[in-house]
Motif scaffolding. Structure first.
Motif, PDB file in Angstrom:
ATOM      1  N   ARG A  31       0.645  -1.450   0.185  1.00 33.28           N
ATOM      2  CA  ARG A  31       0.138   0.063   0.030  1.00 33.28           C
ATOM      3  C   ARG A  31       0.724   1.118  -0.317  1.00 33.28           C
ATOM      4  NH1 ARG A  31      -4.110  -2.586   4.339  1.00 33.28           N
ATOM      5  NH2 ARG A  31      -5.677  -3.597   2.778  1.00 33.28           N
ATOM      6  N   LEU A  32       2.176   1.244   0.569  1.00 35.99           N
ATOM      7  CA  LEU A  32       2.875   2.361   0.692  1.00 35.99           C
ATOM      8  C   LEU A  32       3.795   2.484  -0.591  1.00 35.99           C
ATOM      9  CD1 LEU A  32       3.874   2.169   4.386  1.00 35.99           C
ATOM     10  CD2 LEU A  32       2.149   3.716   3.318  1.00 35.99           C
ATOM     11  N   LEU A  33       3.656   1.623  -1.668  1.00 39.08           N
ATOM     12  CA  LEU A  33       4.453   1.723  -2.769  1.00 39.08           C
ATOM     13  C   LEU A  33       4.162   2.908  -3.790  1.00 39.08           C
ATOM     14  CD1 LEU A  33       4.683  -1.713  -3.929  1.00 39.08           C
ATOM     15  CD2 LEU A  33       6.623  -0.492  -3.118  1.00 39.08           C
ATOM     16  N   ASP A  34       5.125   3.520  -4.581  1.00 36.61           N
ATOM     17  CA  ASP A  34       4.852   4.625  -5.178  1.00 36.61           C
ATOM     18  C   ASP A  34       4.335   4.057  -6.606  1.00 36.61           C
ATOM     19  OD1 ASP A  34       4.745   6.925  -6.765  1.00 36.61           O
ATOM     20  OD2 ASP A  34       6.922   7.274  -6.727  1.00 36.61           O
ATOM     21  N   PRO A  35       3.098   4.360  -6.974  1.00 44.00           N
ATOM     22  CA  PRO A  35       2.510   3.633  -8.235  1.00 44.00           C
ATOM     23  C   PRO A  35       3.436   4.161  -9.538  1.00 44.00           C
ATOM     24  CG  PRO A  35       0.972   5.024  -7.147  1.00 44.00           C
ATOM     25  CD  PRO A  35       2.205   4.791  -6.286  1.00 44.00           C
ATOM     26  N   SER A  36       3.938   5.169  -9.431  1.00 42.93           N
ATOM     27  CA  SER A  36       4.830   5.793 -10.599  1.00 42.93           C
ATOM     28  C   SER A  36       5.934   4.799 -10.896  1.00 42.93           C
ATOM     29  CB  SER A  36       5.126   7.181 -10.304  1.00 42.93           C
ATOM     30  OG  SER A  36       6.222   7.150  -9.258  1.00 42.93           O
ATOM     31  N   GLU A  37       6.348   4.006 -10.127  1.00 42.73           N
ATOM     32  CA  GLU A  37       7.582   3.226 -10.419  1.00 42.73           C
ATOM     33  C   GLU A  37       7.196   2.204 -11.543  1.00 42.73           C
ATOM     34  OE1 GLU A  37       8.882   1.282  -6.947  1.00 42.73           O
ATOM     35  OE2 GLU A  37      10.475   2.708  -6.450  1.00 42.73           O
ATOM     36  N   LEU A  38       5.832   1.706 -11.533  1.00 50.57           N
ATOM     37  CA  LEU A  38       5.271   0.776 -12.516  1.00 50.57           C
ATOM     38  C   LEU A  38       5.474   1.147 -13.936  1.00 50.57           C
ATOM     39  CD1 LEU A  38       2.102  -0.354 -10.509  1.00 50.57           C
ATOM     40  CD2 LEU A  38       4.520  -1.488 -10.841  1.00 50.57           C
ATOM     41  N   SER A  39       5.745   2.627 -14.225  1.00 47.70           N
ATOM     42  CA  SER A  39       5.705   3.157 -15.519  1.00 47.70           C
ATOM     43  C   SER A  39       7.095   3.240 -15.870  1.00 47.70           C
ATOM     44  CB  SER A  39       4.985   4.498 -15.548  1.00 47.70           C
ATOM     45  OG  SER A  39       5.616   5.368 -14.834  1.00 47.70           O
ATOM     46  N   ALA A  40       7.922   2.969 -15.097  1.00 47.14           N
ATOM     47  CA  ALA A  40       9.478   3.052 -15.273  1.00 47.14           C
ATOM     48  C   ALA A  40       9.681   1.914 -16.385  1.00 47.14           C
ATOM     49  CB  ALA A  40      10.210   2.890 -14.005  1.00 47.14           C
ATOM     50  N   GLY A  41      10.946   2.045 -16.862  1.00 53.69           N
ATOM     51  CA  GLY A  41      11.283   0.896 -17.681  1.00 53.69           C
ATOM     52  C   GLY A  41      11.637  -0.241 -16.914  1.00 53.69           C
ATOM     53  N   LYS A  42      11.946  -1.561 -17.788  1.00 51.91           N
ATOM     54  CA  LYS A  42      11.957  -2.727 -17.251  1.00 51.91           C
ATOM     55  C   LYS A  42      13.349  -2.714 -16.277  1.00 51.91           C
ATOM     56  CE  LYS A  42      13.135  -7.428 -18.280  1.00 51.91           C
ATOM     57  NZ  LYS A  42      13.382  -8.217 -19.559  1.00 51.91           N
ATOM     58  N   ASP A  43      14.521  -2.008 -16.626  1.00 48.88           N
ATOM     59  CA  ASP A  43      15.703  -2.063 -15.913  1.00 48.88           C
ATOM     60  C   ASP A  43      15.497  -1.353 -14.627  1.00 48.88           C
ATOM     61  OD1 ASP A  43      16.949  -3.495 -17.837  1.00 48.88           O
ATOM     62  OD2 ASP A  43      17.647  -1.743 -18.786  1.00 48.88           O
ATOM     63  N   SER A  44      14.990  -0.197 -14.729  1.00 48.35           N
ATOM     64  CA  SER A  44      14.373   0.544 -13.363  1.00 48.35           C
ATOM     65  C   SER A  44      13.473  -0.014 -12.625  1.00 48.35           C
ATOM     66  CB  SER A  44      13.925   1.739 -13.994  1.00 48.35           C
ATOM     67  OG  SER A  44      14.669   2.634 -14.557  1.00 48.35           O
ATOM     68  N   LEU A  45      12.707  -0.979 -12.915  1.00 54.90           N
ATOM     69  CA  LEU A  45      11.816  -1.478 -12.144  1.00 54.90           C
ATOM     70  C   LEU A  45      12.466  -2.746 -11.472  1.00 54.90           C
ATOM     71  CD1 LEU A  45       8.721  -1.741 -11.028  1.00 54.90           C
ATOM     72  CD2 LEU A  45       8.342  -3.091 -13.266  1.00 54.90           C
ATOM     73  N   LEU A  46      13.265  -3.461 -11.979  1.00 55.99           N
ATOM     74  CA  LEU A  46      14.058  -4.622 -11.396  1.00 55.99           C
ATOM     75  C   LEU A  46      14.794  -4.050 -10.338  1.00 55.99           C
ATOM     76  CD1 LEU A  46      15.452  -6.379 -14.730  1.00 55.99           C
ATOM     77  CD2 LEU A  46      13.504  -7.132 -13.119  1.00 55.99           C
ATOM     78  N   ASN A  47      15.358  -3.056 -10.131  1.00 60.16           N
ATOM     79  CA  ASN A  47      15.970  -2.542  -8.931  1.00 60.16           C
ATOM     80  C   ASN A  47      15.298  -1.556  -8.194  1.00 60.16           C
ATOM     81  OD1 ASN A  47      18.537  -4.146  -9.616  1.00 60.16           O
ATOM     82  ND2 ASN A  47      18.781  -2.351 -11.347  1.00 60.16           N
ATOM     83  N   SER A  48      13.872  -1.554  -8.108  1.00 62.64           N
ATOM     84  CA  SER A  48      13.125  -0.620  -7.647  1.00 62.64           C
ATOM     85  C   SER A  48      12.532  -1.057  -6.203  1.00 62.64           C
ATOM     86  CB  SER A  48      11.782  -0.382  -8.499  1.00 62.64           C
ATOM     87  OG  SER A  48      11.129  -1.615  -8.673  1.00 62.64           O
ATOM     88  N   GLN A  49      11.848  -0.265  -5.650  1.00 63.82           N
ATOM     89  CA  GLN A  49      11.033  -0.586  -4.330  1.00 63.82           C
ATOM     90  C   GLN A  49      10.158  -1.519  -4.538  1.00 63.82           C
ATOM     91  OE1 GLN A  49      12.399   0.386  -1.314  1.00 63.82           O
ATOM     92  NE2 GLN A  49      10.745  -0.624  -0.235  1.00 63.82           N
ATOM     93  N   THR A  50       9.483  -1.477  -5.640  1.00 65.71           N
ATOM     94  CA  THR A  50       8.248  -2.455  -6.006  1.00 65.71           C
ATOM     95  C   THR A  50       8.978  -3.817  -6.032  1.00 65.71           C
ATOM     96  OG1 THR A  50       7.020  -0.541  -7.055  1.00 65.71           O
ATOM     97  CG2 THR A  50       6.679  -2.989  -7.553  1.00 65.71           C
ATOM     98  N   ALA A  51       9.925  -3.898  -6.706  1.00 68.65           N
ATOM     99  CA  ALA A  51      10.743  -5.331  -6.713  1.00 68.65           C
ATOM    100  C   ALA A  51      10.949  -5.846  -5.397  1.00 68.65           C
ATOM    101  CB  ALA A  51      11.776  -5.174  -7.496  1.00 68.65           C
ATOM    102  N   ALA A  52      11.533  -4.885  -4.608  1.00 73.09           N
ATOM    103  CA  ALA A  52      12.152  -5.428  -3.156  1.00 73.09           C
ATOM    104  C   ALA A  52      10.666  -5.671  -2.500  1.00 73.09           C
ATOM    105  CB  ALA A  52      12.846  -4.335  -2.433  1.00 73.09           C
ATOM    106  N   VAL A  53       9.485  -4.994  -2.429  1.00 75.70           N
ATOM    107  CA  VAL A  53       8.245  -5.276  -1.773  1.00 75.70           C
ATOM    108  C   VAL A  53       7.818  -6.591  -2.188  1.00 75.70           C
ATOM    109  CG1 VAL A  53       5.938  -4.505  -1.387  1.00 75.70           C
ATOM    110  CG2 VAL A  53       7.918  -2.919  -0.977  1.00 75.70           C
ATOM    111  N   LEU A  54       7.673  -7.084  -3.579  1.00 71.91           N
ATOM    112  CA  LEU A  54       7.311  -8.150  -4.092  1.00 71.91           C
ATOM    113  C   LEU A  54       8.154  -9.298  -3.784  1.00 71.91           C
ATOM    114  CD1 LEU A  54       6.329  -6.920  -7.610  1.00 71.91           C
ATOM    115  CD2 LEU A  54       4.721  -7.300  -5.666  1.00 71.91           C
ATOM    116  N   SER A  55       9.401  -9.219  -3.745  1.00 69.36           N
ATOM    117  CA  SER A  55      10.396 -10.246  -3.186  1.00 69.36           C
ATOM    118  C   SER A  55       9.865 -10.455  -1.869  1.00 69.36           C
ATOM    119  CB  SER A  55      11.676  -9.869  -3.613  1.00 69.36           C
ATOM    120  OG  SER A  55      12.184  -9.736  -4.609  1.00 69.36           O
TER     121      SER A  55
END
Length: 83
Positions: A31-55
């Motif tokens: 719930r605290l993730l920044d949804p704008s990260e989802l529009s970033a490119g694939k390379d940016s998303l792999l090292n993002s907070q979203t990826a860490a939360v999903l892991s």
């Protein structure tokens, strides 16, 4: 979360049990993730907070499953001798 809340409550404690704590932790992180990260490119998303939360959520699922199994299912030991 909706399904977990429908499970019968074990005990009368006011504090969340182990499964509820795991679920609250994972849900709050999502719930605290920044949804704008989802529009970033694939390379940016792999090292993002979203990826860490999903892991973290993926790593927490077996523990959540275990707390549900221990709390709600009767276990009996099955002997495999003679197979």
């Amino acid at each position: 979360d909706k399904h977990f809340k429908k499970l019968p409550r074990i005990g009368n404690g006011a504090l969340p049990n182990a499964g509820e704590r795991l679920l609250i932790d994972c849900l709050n992180r999502v719930r605290l993730l920044d949804p704008s990260e989802l529009s970033a490119g694939k390379d940016s998303l792999l090292n993002s907070q979203t990826a860490a939360v999903l892991s973290h959520a993926i790593e927490s699922l077996p523990a959540l499953s275990e707390t549900i199994a221990v709390s709600y299912f009767a276990h009996s030991q099955i002997s495999h001798t003679g197979w």
